[in-house]
Design a protein around this motif. Structure first.
Motif, short mmCIF file in Angstrom:
data_model
loop_
_atom_site.label_atom_id
_atom_site.label_comp_id
_atom_site.label_asym_id
_atom_site.label_seq_id
_atom_site.Cartn_x
_atom_site.Cartn_y
_atom_site.Cartn_z
N ASP A 91 0.84 -1.26 0.06
CA ASP A 91 0.00 -0.26 -0.01
C ASP A 91 0.66 1.29 0.03
N ASP A 92 0.24 2.36 -0.28
CA ASP A 92 0.99 3.57 -0.35
C ASP A 92 2.51 3.67 -1.14
N ASP A 128 0.33 5.65 -4.37
CA ASP A 128 -0.45 6.41 -3.34
C ASP A 128 -1.27 7.42 -4.05
N GLU A 177 -4.74 4.69 -6.44
CA GLU A 177 -5.75 5.27 -5.59
C GLU A 177 -6.02 6.68 -5.60
#
Ligand code: C2E
Ligand code: MG
Ligand code: MG
Length: 713
Positions: free
Chosen positions: A612-613, A635, A669
């Motif tokens: 993630d990110d 991200d 995202e």
């Protein structure tokens, strides 16, 4: 006058009306019961004495019945020990001449026993015939007790001769002169003076006492003499041979008839004991590893400094210091190296601090420097700069050069607190802030910081309550195929409302990590996620892959993979449809070995792993090689400016091609606009997530209608 008719059996009357001494019968009975023989004598015309009255108690004392005694005292005289007669005669003659009171101690011999008695005579000029009242009291028991005492005193003496302490009597006369007497040989050992000197004049003993101890010791003696309370004192002394001693003395005072005070005294040499006490005290106040002050001593010094600063209205400072990556040294080089490093740190801190500053170690890698008096804040900044510079220099351990950076929290006093506890607490709040700001820096405490901390604390309490009450929810946000917009799955995001207000997971997730709540919270959210996914699937529409975010603390739990497997079984959810999202920082941080192992176990279950990110941390290709990842999530900060920021565009394009070449898929995202989507599509991004496709929602009806709208994925 003869003996009385009153018998002990007939005295109910008098005992009922207690001291009925105005009743002659009762009085008579009482005299007969006393352990005292009473008689009255008076002269006969022939000049001899006769017995006018004799109490019944006389029978037992003299060993003769009243009729046997009769009226003539001669029978009684014969019973007195001949050795005591001359003395008794003398007393009687003297008293008879002046008609004065007399008393004498003598022995009475009866069949088989001997009694010690005190006889007393009182002239009765009010009666005719040179009359005397005479009492004879049995004191045999007292004499025996006295003899026993003498014997035990002799034993006591024999015993005390061998005691190393000094036992003696000390006399303080009313004119202030003094004397030592009845001393045991131990006295010579204690004072190292000849007995004659001590016995002649104790002044040389006073002269050996440490000058600081003389006035208070004198005061303690005077006080004991005045109050007659036991004397106790501990003092220092140097003997004529130059030996230093600690002595402890006790004395029981009593006042003599002439006003002198005399103490039964004992003095013990407590030098050894004092040395041990001091050693123990030193140990109790020192940190064993570094020899710096420990928390106890720090507290004491702080208290003193606070008292002084409150009195003179000047200021001081407390600097709380935390080594930034000490754990790494301990973990990679072992505890011995860690210890060497801590000792070196202690030395360097001491060098950096001022001469009057207190340097303490109060925890594993936590140190404190107290500056008891500062002119201004600049003085603190100077010390901080010295500490920074000195600690950043290398320490050579096991062929390696090690150095450290430090985070520091500063509290000024009395401004930021007037007790050691508040000061330490406030410095700790400042230190926490310094660490949160990325470490290797210092922060001064302020009231605003305190407010932030308080909110954090009350929030943590509320979160704990919410976990127990199970009031947290999960929101599902769709993830779609970038090209077609087809539904692929959901990301589960935690939602918490406190007093009607939504608290961001960006705030409460890190809080849970800090307060040890991450594990129970994560367990709860996973259950909620799987049961929601189960219910959606039960409507006959496939929800796709479900992504859950997990914290480092969860991944560090050795049984995390097993608990995931159990939960999947419970909800009948296929492992291949579950994706675990971890952030870059998680795989870089503490216990990364354990985390890598958990991630491998999870992949072993068939569960997918997403990073993630991606792009916000420091994960490198090397990490991606070590931990097999199925998906990268770009991200939203890169997506936001993708149209305007050339750098962001380059980063996004690079990440996408990197993922492709490593066989991973990529999710972008935070897509909010069609333009952003167009860019990402253009770069070849597979998957998309953002408000453009759907906001995270906790509403099950919304989710069901969303899924029905798009049809099967
Ligand atoms: P994340 O995993 O990167 O989650 C994506 C965040 O972006 C979510 O914020 C989501 O609401 C937000 N977002 C999605 N689309 C858009 C968009 O188009 N525009 C904008 N501006 N934002 C969008 P959220 O829910 O506030 O979560 C924040 C972070 O909290 C998450 O980042 C995740 O790191 C963490 N988190 C959330 N739920 C959990 C959880 O259950 N467990 C753990 N360990 N962490 C969680
Ligand atoms: Mg996420
Ligand atoms: Mg994210």
């Amino acid at each position: 006058m003869t003996s009385t008719s009153a018998k002990p059996g007939s005295n109910e009357r008098s005992s009922a009306q207690a001291p009925a001494l105005d009743n002659p019968a009762a009085r008579l009975m009482l005299t007969n019961l006393l352990p005292v023989a009473i008689m009255r004598l008076s002269r006969t015309p022939s000049r001899g004495f006769q017995i006018d009255y004799l109490s019944e108690s006389s029978e037992a004392l003299w060993g003769l019945s009243l009729p046997e005694i009769g009226k003539c005292p001669r029978r009684l005289w014969r019973r007195i020990h001949p050795d005591d007669l001359p003395h008794l005669h003398d007393r009687l003659r003297e008293a008879g001449k002046g008609r004065t009171e007399w008393s004498a101690t003598f022995r009475i011999r009866t069949e088989g026993s001997e009694k010690w008695v005190v006889g007393r005579g009182l002239p009765r000029p009010d009666l005719p015939g040179d009359a005397w009242n005479i009492t004879v009291t049995d004191i045999t028991a007292q004499i025996q007790a006295y003899a026993d005492l003498q014997a035990s005193e002799a034993r006591f003496r024999a015993l005390t001769e061998n005691i190393p302490g000094a036992i003696f009597r000390y006399r303080l006369r009313t004119d202030g002169t003094h004397q030592i007497f009845d001393m045991t040989p131990g006295c010579i050992g204690i004072w190292e003076l000849p007995a004659e000197v001590i016995n002649t004049d104790p002044t040389p003993i006073w002269n050996m006492i440490h000058p600081d101890d003389v006035p208070p010791m004198r005061a303690s003696v005077v006080d004991s003499a005045r109050s007659l309370k036991p004397w106790h004192y501990i003092w220092r002394l140097t003997t004529p041979s130059g030996r230093f001693k600690w002595l402890e003395g006790r004395g029981l005072p009593h006042r003599e008839a002439n006003g002198d005070t005399v103490w039964h005294s004992v003095i013990l040499d407590v030098t050894e004991q004092r040395r041990k006490d001091e050693e123990i005290r030193r140990l109790a106040e020192r940190d064993e590893l570094t020899g710096l002050a420990n928390r106890t001593l720090l507290r004491r010094r702080l208290e003193t400094a606070l008292r002084q600063r409150l009195a003179d209205r000047a200021g001081g400072a407390l600097i709380l210091i935390d080594l930034d990556h000490f754990k790494d040294i301990n973990d990679t080089l072992g505890h011995d190296a860690g210890d060497i490093f801590l000792r070196a740190t202690a030395e360097r801190l001491t060098e950096s601090a001022g001469r009057d500053d207190v340097v303490a170690r109060i925890g594993g890698d936590e140190f404190v420097v107290v500056m008891p008096r500062i002119s201004d804040e600049q003085a603190v900044l100077d010390t901080i700069a010295r500490i920074d510079a000195r600690l950043s220099q290398n320490v050579h351990i096991d062929g390696r050069d090690l150095s450290t950076t430090v985070s520091m929290g500063v509290a000024l006093f009395p401004r930021d607190g007037d007790t050691p506890n508040t000061l330490l607490k406030h410095a700790d709040i400042a230190l926490f802030e310094a660490k949160a700001a990325g470490r290797q820096t210092h922060v001064f405490f302020s009231r605003a910081l305190s407010a932030v901390r308080e909110r954090r604390q009350s929030l943590a309490e509320a979160l704990r309550g919410a976990i127990v009450a199970d009031t947290l929810r999960v929101a599902f946000q769709p993830i779609v195929e970038a090209g077609s917009g087809r539904h692929k799955g959901f990301e589960a995001l935690a939602r918490w409302t406190l007093d009607g207000q939504a608290i961001s997971p960006a705030e409460f997730i890190p809080l849970a990590e800090e307060t040890g709540l991450a594990v129970p919270l994560g367990r709860l959210l996973l259950t909620r996620t799987l049961s929601l996914a189960r219910r959606l699937a039960d409507t006959g529409i496939d929800p796709g892959t479900i992504s859950v975010n997990v914290s480092a603390a969860q991944l560090r739990e050795p049984d995390f993979a097993a608990s995931i497997a159990a939960a999947l079984r419970d909800y009948g959810f296929p492992p291949q449809r579950l994706e675990i999202e971890v952030t870059e920082t998680v795989i870089l941080g503490r216990s990364s070995e354990r985390i890598a192992l958990t991630l491998r176990e999870l992949r072993g279950l068939g569960t997918r792993i997403a990073l993630d990110d991606f792009g916000t941390g420091y994960a490198s290709l090397a990490h991606l090689k070590r931990i097999r990842v199925d998906r990268l999530k770009i991200d939203q900060s890169f997506v936001r400016d993708i149209e305007t920021d050339a750098d962001d565009a380059v980063i996004v394009r690079t990440v996408i091609s990197l993922a492709k070449s490593l066989g991973m898929d990529v999710v972008a995202e935070g897509i909010e606009t069609r333009e952003q989507l167009a860019f990402l599509r253009h770069y070849g991004c597979d998957l998309a997530q953002g408000y453009l496709f759907g906001r995270p929602t906790t509403s099950e009806t919304d989710l069901v209608s969303y899924l029905s709208g798009i049809g099967q994925a």
